[in-house]
Design a protein around this motif. Structure first.
Motif, PDB file in Angstrom:
ATOM      1  N   THR A 154     112.071  15.044  35.106  1.00 46.80           N
ATOM      2  CA  THR A 154     112.538  13.850  34.389  1.00 46.80           C
ATOM      3  C   THR A 154     113.832  13.320  34.990  1.00 46.80           C
ATOM      4  O   THR A 154     113.979  12.106  35.228  1.00 46.80           O
ATOM      5  CB  THR A 154     112.747  14.184  32.902  1.00 46.80           C
ATOM      6  OG1 THR A 154     111.515  14.638  32.332  1.00 46.80           O
ATOM      7  CG2 THR A 154     113.220  12.966  32.128  1.00 46.80           C
ATOM      8  N   GLN A 155     114.782  14.204  35.249  1.00 48.71           N
ATOM      9  CA  GLN A 155     116.081  13.778  35.762  1.00 48.71           C
ATOM     10  C   GLN A 155     115.986  13.263  37.192  1.00 48.71           C
ATOM     11  O   GLN A 155     116.637  12.274  37.543  1.00 48.71           O
ATOM     12  CB  GLN A 155     117.077  14.941  35.684  1.00 48.71           C
ATOM     13  CG  GLN A 155     117.516  15.273  34.269  1.00 48.71           C
ATOM     14  CD  GLN A 155     118.133  14.072  33.571  1.00 48.71           C
ATOM     15  OE1 GLN A 155     117.553  13.509  32.655  1.00 48.71           O
ATOM     16  NE2 GLN A 155     119.300  13.649  34.032  1.00 48.71           N
ATOM     17  N   ILE A 156     115.188  13.929  38.014  1.00 52.28           N
ATOM     18  CA  ILE A 156     115.026  13.453  39.405  1.00 52.28           C
ATOM     19  C   ILE A 156     114.442  12.039  39.407  1.00 52.28           C
ATOM     20  O   ILE A 156     114.921  11.154  40.122  1.00 52.28           O
ATOM     21  CB  ILE A 156     114.140  14.438  40.201  1.00 52.28           C
ATOM     22  CG1 ILE A 156     114.918  15.733  40.478  1.00 52.28           C
ATOM     23  CG2 ILE A 156     113.681  13.812  41.514  1.00 52.28           C
ATOM     24  CD1 ILE A 156     114.077  16.843  41.075  1.00 52.28           C
ATOM     25  N   ASP A 157     113.393  11.830  38.611  1.00 53.80           N
ATOM     26  CA  ASP A 157     112.805  10.485  38.510  1.00 53.80           C
ATOM     27  C   ASP A 157     113.841   9.484  38.010  1.00 53.80           C
ATOM     28  O   ASP A 157     113.912   8.327  38.478  1.00 53.80           O
ATOM     29  CB  ASP A 157     111.601  10.497  37.572  1.00 53.80           C
ATOM     30  CG  ASP A 157     110.410  11.239  38.166  1.00 53.80           C
ATOM     31  OD1 ASP A 157     110.419  11.479  39.385  1.00 53.80           O
ATOM     32  OD2 ASP A 157     109.493  11.592  37.401  1.00 53.80           O
TER      33      ASP A 157
ATOM     34  N   TYR B 289     116.303   8.616  40.819  1.00 52.35           N
ATOM     35  CA  TYR B 289     115.630   7.711  41.765  1.00 52.35           C
ATOM     36  C   TYR B 289     115.614   6.281  41.200  1.00 52.35           C
ATOM     37  O   TYR B 289     115.872   5.307  41.925  1.00 52.35           O
ATOM     38  CB  TYR B 289     114.193   8.169  42.021  1.00 52.35           C
ATOM     39  CG  TYR B 289     114.037   9.150  43.174  1.00 52.35           C
ATOM     40  CD1 TYR B 289     114.408   8.802  44.474  1.00 52.35           C
ATOM     41  CD2 TYR B 289     113.509  10.423  42.965  1.00 52.35           C
ATOM     42  CE1 TYR B 289     114.257   9.695  45.527  1.00 52.35           C
ATOM     43  CE2 TYR B 289     113.362  11.327  44.015  1.00 52.35           C
ATOM     44  CZ  TYR B 289     113.734  10.960  45.295  1.00 52.35           C
ATOM     45  OH  TYR B 289     113.593  11.842  46.333  1.00 52.35           O
ATOM     46  N   ASP B 290     115.292   6.166  39.905  1.00 51.64           N
ATOM     47  CA  ASP B 290     115.238   4.847  39.269  1.00 51.64           C
ATOM     48  C   ASP B 290     116.612   4.163  39.288  1.00 51.64           C
ATOM     49  O   ASP B 290     116.707   2.950  39.525  1.00 51.64           O
ATOM     50  CB  ASP B 290     114.754   4.978  37.819  1.00 51.64           C
ATOM     51  CG  ASP B 290     113.282   5.325  37.726  1.00 51.64           C
ATOM     52  OD1 ASP B 290     112.572   5.136  38.734  1.00 51.64           O
ATOM     53  OD2 ASP B 290     112.846   5.788  36.654  1.00 51.64           O
ATOM     54  N   ILE B 291     117.651   4.957  39.009  1.00 54.88           N
ATOM     55  CA  ILE B 291     119.009   4.399  38.989  1.00 54.88           C
ATOM     56  C   ILE B 291     119.360   3.791  40.343  1.00 54.88           C
ATOM     57  O   ILE B 291     119.860   2.664  40.440  1.00 54.88           O
ATOM     58  CB  ILE B 291     120.022   5.501  38.610  1.00 54.88           C
ATOM     59  CG1 ILE B 291     119.931   5.798  37.105  1.00 54.88           C
ATOM     60  CG2 ILE B 291     121.447   5.079  38.973  1.00 54.88           C
ATOM     61  CD1 ILE B 291     120.834   6.918  36.656  1.00 54.88           C
ATOM     62  N   MET B 292     119.088   4.542  41.408  1.00 58.12           N
ATOM     63  CA  MET B 292     119.429   4.057  42.750  1.00 58.12           C
ATOM     64  C   MET B 292     118.555   2.870  43.167  1.00 58.12           C
ATOM     65  O   MET B 292     119.035   1.896  43.742  1.00 58.12           O
ATOM     66  CB  MET B 292     119.312   5.205  43.753  1.00 58.12           C
ATOM     67  CG  MET B 292     120.481   6.180  43.653  1.00 58.12           C
ATOM     68  SD  MET B 292     120.432   7.472  44.896  1.00 58.12           S
ATOM     69  CE  MET B 292     119.601   8.754  43.989  1.00 58.12           C
ATOM     70  N   GLN B 293     117.264   2.961  42.852  1.00 55.19           N
ATOM     71  CA  GLN B 293     116.365   1.868  43.220  1.00 55.19           C
ATOM     72  C   GLN B 293     116.741   0.579  42.491  1.00 55.19           C
ATOM     73  O   GLN B 293     116.631  -0.523  43.046  1.00 55.19           O
ATOM     74  CB  GLN B 293     114.918   2.255  42.892  1.00 55.19           C
ATOM     75  CG  GLN B 293     113.880   1.292  43.454  1.00 55.19           C
ATOM     76  CD  GLN B 293     113.919   1.236  44.975  1.00 55.19           C
ATOM     77  OE1 GLN B 293     113.943   2.278  45.637  1.00 55.19           O
ATOM     78  NE2 GLN B 293     113.944   0.028  45.542  1.00 55.19           N
TER      79      GLN B 293
END
Length: 571
Positions: free
Chosen positions: A288-291, A294-298
């Motif tokens: 959950t945290q890795i996804d 990734y979403d934050i940076m994208q």
């Protein structure tokens, strides 16, 4: 004497019939006893007991088999021997005087045989269960041995899927094999009851082990091959994006990613100790945290290219809205010298000024952040989107206020025309009343006429006041319009009553011989002289209608036809 013989003969016949019935019933019972006895096949059970005795039993199973044999001998064989003699002698009970007591004895024999048969079935079931244990366990020896061997093969072929947890799994497998060997030893010793308990425990342990082996690879794979690479990629991306002056909605991303790496290491250690519950929870949290990161940076990457165009558009839109608001304020200040505002237009415009100032402050802060390279691009984009929405709302309010005040000047012009029309209209009514050449007008009519005249005068004053309240003027216009219509109706009623009275009085002169008409005409004249034209008309009309029915309608029709023709000619 003959009667006595008849009675004796009847009694003898009854006794003979009873004896025959009892003998018949007794024979059927004896036949049933023999059939019931034949159904108890003690030889079959004895053979089963001999097989158990020859099966080289041991321990509790041997004791149980011996107990079954003892019970069968005492509860079935011995009682049967006694009952067999009684069943063989059952036929003698049907002879002589024993016939009458045989029924109870035969029923007792039947009950004993039924109980022995039930006991025999129960013992046979116990024997079958012991025999089935042997068969079931013999199958389990082969099946479980194969399963344990399959686990060994799986660990040899796919041990890499289990990581270091393979060591604990192999130890548990060794423990299972020890339990399995204990079970096999007990089975081969012939103690099936003891072996059955061992088998139940072994099956429970084996099921748990199967589940454990099935879960470990799925937990191990992401911890070894997925999450480490993703976390490494995330750390590199944070560093690279930070060098390019990207900022994120969450602070300290690098530290948070390091914390996730430590979580993954801890989870791997827990998995090696087969603490699957903790590992499953950690894996889900890591995913959950890795996804999430990734979403934050994208989100920031996607937002950057849109930020500057969005700021430029917002700046233009804001400048336009501020100019519009300045123009609106200038218009309101100019109009406020001539008009009274009733819908808080000035206060609402000042409030719009405050909203625009708030949008402008956020806009300037966002511009500075972009210039200083400290901006979180996605937040700037959200601010721009919210700002555009707020500016659209402001413009809707500006248009609404502008439309309201723009109507004031149009309303003023319409009001001035209306006042001129009312003034002209009341003058026409006055000329019309004077043209009737009446001796006078009633106080009620004059009061209403002057009231309407005063209303028009007051309205004229208000419409030429230094500062106009158009809402109040509009209310007065509506009131005057209604009162003018009423005055026009009253003037028409006055005209009709007066002129109809004159025509009716002229016709009454023709009936001077009619005292009632003459008297009514005199009273009507008094009303007429007192300007009560309607009462005068009603008085003379009533008398004429009595004297000559239909007179009133004829005169009214003639009068209203003349009025209609005059109206057409004037039009």
């Amino acid at each position: 004497m003959f009667k006595v013989l008849v009675v004796v003969l009847v009694v003898v016949i009854v006794i003979l019939v009873s004896v025959l019935y009892l003998q018949h019933q007794g024979k059927e019972t004896v036949a049933q006893l023999k059939q019931l006895r034949q159904g108890i096949n003690e030889k079959e059970i004895v053979d089963q007991l001999h097989k158990l005795d020859e099966a080289n039993l041991s321990g509790r199973t041997k004791e149980a088999a011996a107990g079954v044999a003892k019970n069968y001998h005492e509860q079935v064989i011995e009682p049967l021997q006694q009952i067999d003699d009684q069943v063989g002698e059952a036929g003698q009970l049907l002879q002589g005087t024993k016939l009458f007591s045989s029924r109870g004895q035969l029923n007792d024999l039947a009950a004993e045989l039924g109980a022995i048969q039930q006991t025999s079935r129960s013992i046979s079931k116990d024997i079958n269960e012991l025999t089935q244990l042997q068969s079931k366990q013999q199958t389990a020896v082969a099946t479980l041995g194969k399963q344990l061997q399959d686990f060994h093969q799986q660990f040899d072929d796919d041990g890499y899927q289990f990581g270091k947890s393979i060591h604990l799994l192999e130890k548990q497998l060794a423990d299972l094999e020890g339990d399995y060997q204990h079970f096999v030893k007990m089975f081969k010793s012939g103690d099936y009851l003891a072996a059955d308990e061992l088998l139940k425990n072994l099956l429970t342990e084996l099921t748990a082990f199967q589940q454990l082996v099935a879960k470990v690879p799925a937990l191990y794979k992401p911890l070894l091959t997925v999450y480490p690479d993703q976390l490494k990629e995330l750390r590199g991306a944070v560093e690279q994006l930070s060098d390019q002056h990207y900022h994120f909605v969450e602070d300290h991303l690098e530290d948070k990613i390091k914390s996730l790496q430590q979580e993954a290491t801890t989870a791997l250690e827990q998995l090696n100790q087969l603490q699957l519950g903790d590992v499953a929870h950690t894996n889900e949290h890591l995913k959950t945290q890795i996804d999430h990161y990734y979403d934050i940076m994208q989100r920031e990457i996607d937002a950057r290219e849109h930020v500057q165009p969005a700021l430029d558009n917002l700046g233009s839109h804001l400048d336009h809205a501020q100019k519009q608001n300045d123009q609106l304020k200038s218009l309101l200040n100019r109009l406020s010298e001539s008009y009274t505002f009733n819908n808080d237009e000035l206060a609402n415009t000042r409030e719009l000024d405050e909203q625009l100032a708030s949008i402008a402050n956020q806009y300037q802060e966002d511009k500075a952040a972009v210039k200083d390279r400290t901006a979180v691009d996605s937040r700037i984009l959200e601010h721009c989107q919210q700002g555009e929405k707020s500016l659209n709302d402001v413009e809707v309010q500006q248009q609404k206020i502008n439309d309201n005040v723009a109507m004031m000047q149009e309303d003023e012009q319409r009001a001035q025309k209306a006042v001129k029309h009312f003034a002209s209209q009341i003058k026409a009514i006055k000329r019309h009343a004077e043209a009737l050449n009446l001796p006078g007008l009633s106080k009620h009519y004059l009061d209403y006429f002057f009231m309407v005249s005063d209303e028009i005068g007051k309205l004229n004053e208000n419409i030429h006041a230094e500062k106009l309240n158009m809402d109040e003027i509009t209310k007065q216009l509506l009131m005057v319009q209604s009162d003018m219509q009423t005055l026009s109706d009253k003037t028409d009623d006055l005209r009709d009553a007066a002129l109809l009275t004159e025509r009716l009085m002229q016709y009454a002169n023709r009936l001077e011989d009619n005292d009632d008409v003459t008297e009514a005409a005199a009273e009507a004249q008094k009303y007429y002289d007192a300007y009560e034209y309607k009462k005068a008309m009603e008085k003379i009309a009533t008398a004429l209608e009595i004297a000559e029915p239909g007179t009133l309608k004829r005169i009214e029709d003639s009068y209203y036809n003349d009025v209609k023709n005059r109206t057409l000619m004037s039009d």
